[in-house]
Design a protein around this motif. Structure first.
Motif, PDB file in Angstrom:
ATOM      1  N   TYR A 231       0.904  -1.072   0.053  1.00 47.62           N
ATOM      2  CA  TYR A 231       0.045   0.029  -0.125  1.00 47.62           C
ATOM      3  C   TYR A 231       0.924   1.359  -0.050  1.00 47.62           C
ATOM      4  O   TYR A 231       0.657   2.130  -0.584  1.00 47.62           O
ATOM      5  N   SER A 232       1.885   1.218   0.853  1.00 47.49           N
ATOM      6  CA  SER A 232       2.739   2.575   1.052  1.00 47.49           C
ATOM      7  C   SER A 232       3.509   2.865  -0.412  1.00 47.49           C
ATOM      8  O   SER A 232       3.711   3.783  -0.816  1.00 47.49           O
ATOM      9  N   LEU A 233       3.965   1.732  -0.906  1.00 48.99           N
ATOM     10  CA  LEU A 233       4.899   1.816  -2.366  1.00 48.99           C
ATOM     11  C   LEU A 233       3.892   2.277  -3.315  1.00 48.99           C
ATOM     12  O   LEU A 233       4.275   2.881  -4.137  1.00 48.99           O
ATOM     13  N   GLU A 234       2.953   1.691  -3.409  1.00 48.22           N
ATOM     14  CA  GLU A 234       1.711   2.132  -4.437  1.00 48.22           C
ATOM     15  C   GLU A 234       1.172   3.697  -4.551  1.00 48.22           C
ATOM     16  O   GLU A 234       1.230   4.417  -5.152  1.00 48.22           O
ATOM     17  N   VAL A 235       1.118   4.093  -3.048  1.00 48.20           N
ATOM     18  CA  VAL A 235       0.645   5.274  -2.735  1.00 48.20           C
ATOM     19  C   VAL A 235       1.925   6.234  -2.989  1.00 48.20           C
ATOM     20  O   VAL A 235       1.594   7.587  -3.706  1.00 48.20           O
ATOM     21  N   ALA A 236       3.352   6.203  -2.808  1.00 47.29           N
ATOM     22  CA  ALA A 236       4.482   6.645  -3.227  1.00 47.29           C
ATOM     23  C   ALA A 236       4.466   6.808  -4.715  1.00 47.29           C
ATOM     24  O   ALA A 236       4.849   7.749  -5.326  1.00 47.29           O
ATOM     25  N   ALA A 237       4.301   5.841  -5.494  1.00 52.71           N
ATOM     26  CA  ALA A 237       4.043   5.763  -6.880  1.00 52.71           C
ATOM     27  C   ALA A 237       3.284   6.744  -7.396  1.00 52.71           C
ATOM     28  O   ALA A 237       3.467   7.337  -8.432  1.00 52.71           O
ATOM     29  N   ARG A 238       1.918   6.736  -6.741  1.00 54.12           N
ATOM     30  CA  ARG A 238       0.987   7.940  -7.340  1.00 54.12           C
ATOM     31  C   ARG A 238       1.446   9.292  -7.177  1.00 54.12           C
ATOM     32  O   ARG A 238       1.369  10.148  -7.843  1.00 54.12           O
ATOM     33  N   GLU A 239       2.194   9.494  -6.075  1.00 58.54           N
ATOM     34  CA  GLU A 239       2.620  10.850  -5.658  1.00 58.54           C
ATOM     35  C   GLU A 239       3.723  11.073  -6.511  1.00 58.54           C
ATOM     36  O   GLU A 239       3.742  12.093  -6.868  1.00 58.54           O
ATOM     37  N   TYR A 240       4.445  10.173  -6.992  1.00 56.41           N
ATOM     38  CA  TYR A 240       5.469  10.557  -7.824  1.00 56.41           C
ATOM     39  C   TYR A 240       4.991  10.949  -9.295  1.00 56.41           C
ATOM     40  O   TYR A 240       5.256  11.780 -10.126  1.00 56.41           O
ATOM     41  N   GLN A 241       3.832  10.165  -9.747  1.00 58.55           N
ATOM     42  CA  GLN A 241       3.390  10.420 -10.943  1.00 58.55           C
ATOM     43  C   GLN A 241       2.495  11.840 -10.801  1.00 58.55           C
ATOM     44  O   GLN A 241       2.689  12.380 -12.204  1.00 58.55           O
ATOM     45  N   VAL A 242       2.145  12.203  -9.656  1.00 57.41           N
ATOM     46  CA  VAL A 242       1.519  13.505  -9.671  1.00 57.41           C
ATOM     47  C   VAL A 242       2.691  14.552 -10.001  1.00 57.41           C
ATOM     48  O   VAL A 242       2.380  15.558 -10.645  1.00 57.41           O
ATOM     49  N   PRO A 276       5.464  -0.497 -14.127  1.00 51.70           N
ATOM     50  CA  PRO A 276       5.894   0.960 -14.364  1.00 51.70           C
ATOM     51  C   PRO A 276       4.818   1.950 -14.977  1.00 51.70           C
ATOM     52  O   PRO A 276       4.670   3.060 -15.043  1.00 51.70           O
ATOM     53  N   THR A 277       3.782   1.098 -15.901  1.00 51.37           N
ATOM     54  CA  THR A 277       2.747   1.682 -16.509  1.00 51.37           C
ATOM     55  C   THR A 277       1.602   2.023 -15.849  1.00 51.37           C
ATOM     56  O   THR A 277       0.772   2.818 -16.074  1.00 51.37           O
ATOM     57  N   THR A 278       1.232   0.981 -14.683  1.00 52.67           N
ATOM     58  CA  THR A 278       0.409   1.388 -13.806  1.00 52.67           C
ATOM     59  C   THR A 278       0.544   1.769 -12.432  1.00 52.67           C
ATOM     60  O   THR A 278      -0.427   2.097 -11.689  1.00 52.67           O
ATOM     61  N   GLY A 279       1.644   1.652 -12.007  1.00 49.85           N
ATOM     62  CA  GLY A 279       2.219   1.820 -10.669  1.00 49.85           C
ATOM     63  C   GLY A 279       1.918   0.902  -9.736  1.00 49.85           C
ATOM     64  O   GLY A 279       1.739   1.125  -8.614  1.00 49.85           O
ATOM     65  N   LYS A 280       1.515  -0.210 -10.201  1.00 48.80           N
ATOM     66  CA  LYS A 280       0.819  -1.394  -9.215  1.00 48.80           C
ATOM     67  C   LYS A 280       1.875  -2.314  -9.081  1.00 48.80           C
ATOM     68  O   LYS A 280       2.798  -2.791  -9.893  1.00 48.80           O
ATOM     69  N   ILE A 281       1.784  -3.052  -7.734  1.00 54.18           N
ATOM     70  CA  ILE A 281       2.931  -3.854  -7.448  1.00 54.18           C
ATOM     71  C   ILE A 281       2.180  -5.549  -7.592  1.00 54.18           C
ATOM     72  O   ILE A 281       0.963  -5.444  -6.581  1.00 54.18           O
ATOM     73  N   ASP A 282       2.564  -6.333  -8.253  1.00 51.54           N
ATOM     74  CA  ASP A 282       2.080  -7.758  -8.207  1.00 51.54           C
ATOM     75  C   ASP A 282       3.290  -8.643  -7.067  1.00 51.54           C
ATOM     76  O   ASP A 282       4.306  -8.895  -7.445  1.00 51.54           O
ATOM     77  N   THR A 283       2.570  -9.200  -6.111  1.00 52.48           N
ATOM     78  CA  THR A 283       3.247  -9.837  -5.107  1.00 52.48           C
ATOM     79  C   THR A 283       2.641 -11.403  -5.175  1.00 52.48           C
ATOM     80  O   THR A 283       2.659 -12.324  -4.190  1.00 52.48           O
ATOM     81  N   SER A 284       2.280 -11.816  -6.288  1.00 49.97           N
ATOM     82  CA  SER A 284       1.906 -13.306  -6.396  1.00 49.97           C
ATOM     83  C   SER A 284       2.690 -14.385  -6.703  1.00 49.97           C
ATOM     84  O   SER A 284       2.521 -15.657  -6.494  1.00 49.97           O
ATOM     85  N   VAL A 285       3.975 -13.806  -7.046  1.00 49.78           N
ATOM     86  CA  VAL A 285       5.016 -14.751  -7.309  1.00 49.78           C
ATOM     87  C   VAL A 285       5.919 -15.040  -6.038  1.00 49.78           C
ATOM     88  O   VAL A 285       6.589 -13.963  -5.527  1.00 49.78           O
TER      89      VAL A 285
END
Lengths: 289, 258
Positions: A231-242, A276-285
């Motif tokens: 959650y924290s990393l994805e929020v940070a990625a959105r702030e970077y995008q802004v 990097p296109t969506t700013g989402k993190i996949d942790t399924s692997v």
């Protein structure tokens, strides 16, 4: 001295010719009738599918022995499934199980059987329909709820419903102990939206509070931390995008630019696969794959 | 004033003895026993549902065969009395038509009890070696079956009093199937039909014999407690309806020249 007379040779010759022409006509027939034979075989297989009248008709014809009729169709279903199907899809299986459960909604075995087998027969929707019917008839049957959750999870990839039913199963009698763990796993896969991360984190927090053993507490705590990190990393990625107009190219970029202090290790040993296109993190692997 | 039961008992005993001597009855009983016994085989191929299948199929076989047997013996017995002019001998004696009808009915009830004892008794004995837990629910269902088939006998006797035995059998079987289908038909009409059909089915639902009232097999199968009130009203309904059909039979016999 002649072995045979001329007319005898002629007879033998004619006989051989006749035999050859019989064999040739048989071969020609077999070649020309291939499609017909295939169609005949296909039709006979379809004809072998059980005839299933409507439930209202069956109820009327049962003369009050509806449960016995449900049992008859249950035995027929077992024979139908056990007899094998050349296309391995058992097209009538779903309808048979629906009929049995409509005749006798309290007959538990068809629900269980359907939830396990129908998804493998490309009839996952029918399995879900049976599972939802079972929810009304058996409100405290954790095993049936668990099976329904697995259909949503594995076959329909509907992680929201899977998580819901895993969680429900974990509170009911008879559910496997994995139900609770799988609920969290399913929530983790829910379409990667940020708010779902918080939902998943809250879920793991409640699992931690209700866990009965230290092992369960450790697992719940690890997943809670995992959800918080992502959650924290994805929020940070959105702030970077802004600020920069695009998502960071890598997670390390967010450390370099000061949006996060570090990229923590995954408490549940999962790879942080960043898009990097969506700013989402996949942790399924898992890390070791 | 003492009520004289003797005419009823005489007719009842005579009816019972006459029917018990029928060889065809034993043939049907043998077939019924074999079909009921097949429920044990079906239980073994039911994929871990043996108790359920044993109970359901066994009871269904007993119920359906008992209904079939009693329709057959009732219609034939009344027909024989009429055809052989037995009633010519009876009615000049001080035996009224109502005594004949009621006595006949009780005789048929005795045959029903015997049939259920044979079929149900053998079934329960076999269950002792297979699954004892279902014996009590099976026994309770057999009691309700007695009441249900008692009503079927009354209806068969009514039809047999004014029509040929084959017709009487068909009418009774038809009414039996309709009687079990009434709730389903009513629900079907509510979902699919217009107001006129629904009203018609409502009338049929309340007037025709509703055999579903005696069906406690699901409660026995799932070990559900049945409210005493429900049991009382089911028995009350059955007894009242039996009285009505027996009374109608008496009226028919009074009008009939024998």
């Amino acid at each position: 001295m002649k072995l045979l007379h001329t007319h005898q040779w002629q007879s033998i010759g004619v006989t051989i010719l006749v035999l050859i022409s019989i064999a040739c006509s048989q071969a020609v027939y077999d070649t020309s009738a291939q499609s017909y034979e295939a169609a005949k075989k296909d039709a006979s297989i379809k004809l072998a599918e059980p005839a299933i009248p409507s439930v209202d008709t069956l109820k009327i014809l049962s003369a009050g022995n509806i449960s016995a009729l449900a049992d008859y169709y249950w035995i027929s279903t077992i024979q139908y499934f056990g007899a094998g199907n050349p296309y391995q899809d058992y097209p009538s299986l779903g309808k048979l199980l629906q009929t049995i459960t409509d005749l006798d909604p309290k007959f538990e075995a068809p629900y269980e059987f359907g939830l396990i087998t129908l998804p493998f027969m490309h009839q996952a929707d029918t399995a879900v329909s049976l599972g939802l019917k079972a929810q009304d008839q058996f409100p405290n049957n954790g095993l049936l709820t668990y099976y329904l959750a697995t259909v949503y999870h594995l076959n329909l990839k509907d992680y929201t419903n899977a998580a819901f039913y895993y969680q429900k199963a974990s509170k009911q009698d008879g559910a496997p102990s994995a139900a609770l763990t799988l609920a969290g796993t399913a929530l983790d896969k829910v379409d990667k939206s940020t708010s779902d991360r918080l939902v998943a984190a809250a879920f793991w927090e409640s699992v931690y509070e209700n866990a009965k053993t230290d092992d369960q507490k450790d697992i719940a705590k690890s997943w809670y931390q995992q959800m918080q990190i992502v959650y924290s990393l994805e929020v940070a990625a959105r702030e970077y995008q802004v600020k920069f107009g695009h998502f960071p190219p890598t997670l390390q970029e967010m450390v370099t630019t000061g949006f996060v202090s570090a990229i923590p290790d995954s408490p549940v040993k999962r790879k942080m696969l960043y898009d990097p296109t969506t700013g989402k993190i996949d942790t399924s692997v898992p890390i070791d794959q | 004033m003492r009520f004289d039961f003797s005419p009823y008992l005489v007719i009842a005993r005579s009816t019972f003895r006459e029917i018990i001597r029928e060889r065809l009855l034993y043939g049907i009983l043998l077939v019924a026993t074999l079909v009921t016994a097949s429920s044990f085989f079906m239980a073994t191929i039911s994929f871990d549902q043996s108790s359920r299948v044993l109970e359901n199929v066994g009871l269904a076989s007993i119920q359906l065969f008992t209904v079939f047997i009693m329709i057959f013996v009732t219609t034939n017995s009344v027909y024989k009395d009429l055809e052989r002019r037995v009633l010519y001998l009876l009615f000049p004696k001080p035996i009224s038509r109502s005594e004949y009808v009621i006595g006949k009915y009780f005789g048929l009830l005795m045959v029903l009890a015997t049939t259920l004892l044979i079929l149900g008794g053998m079934y329960i004995l076999a269950l002792i070696g297979f699954d004892r837990t279902i014996i009590t629910p099976v026994f309770s269902v057999l009691c309700y079956t007695f009441l249900e088939v008692g009503l079927v006998i009354g209806i068969a006797q009514l039809f047999a009093s004014f029509t040929a035995p084959l017709n009487a059998s068909l009418y009774t079987i038809g009414l039996y199937i309709i009687g079990h289908a009434l709730p389903t038909l009513k629900q079907f009409a509510e979902r699919n039909s217009g107001a006129a059909t629904q009203h018609l089915l409502d009338v049929c639902y309340y007037i025709l014999p509703n055999f579903e009232k005696f069906d406690f097999k699901p409660a026995a199968l799932y070990r559900l407690p049945v409210p005493g009130q429900q049991v009382f009203w089911a028995i009350f309904y059955g007894v009242i309806y039996i009285c009505v059909v027996v009374y109608l039979t008496i009226l028919v016999m009074r009008k009939r020249e024998v």
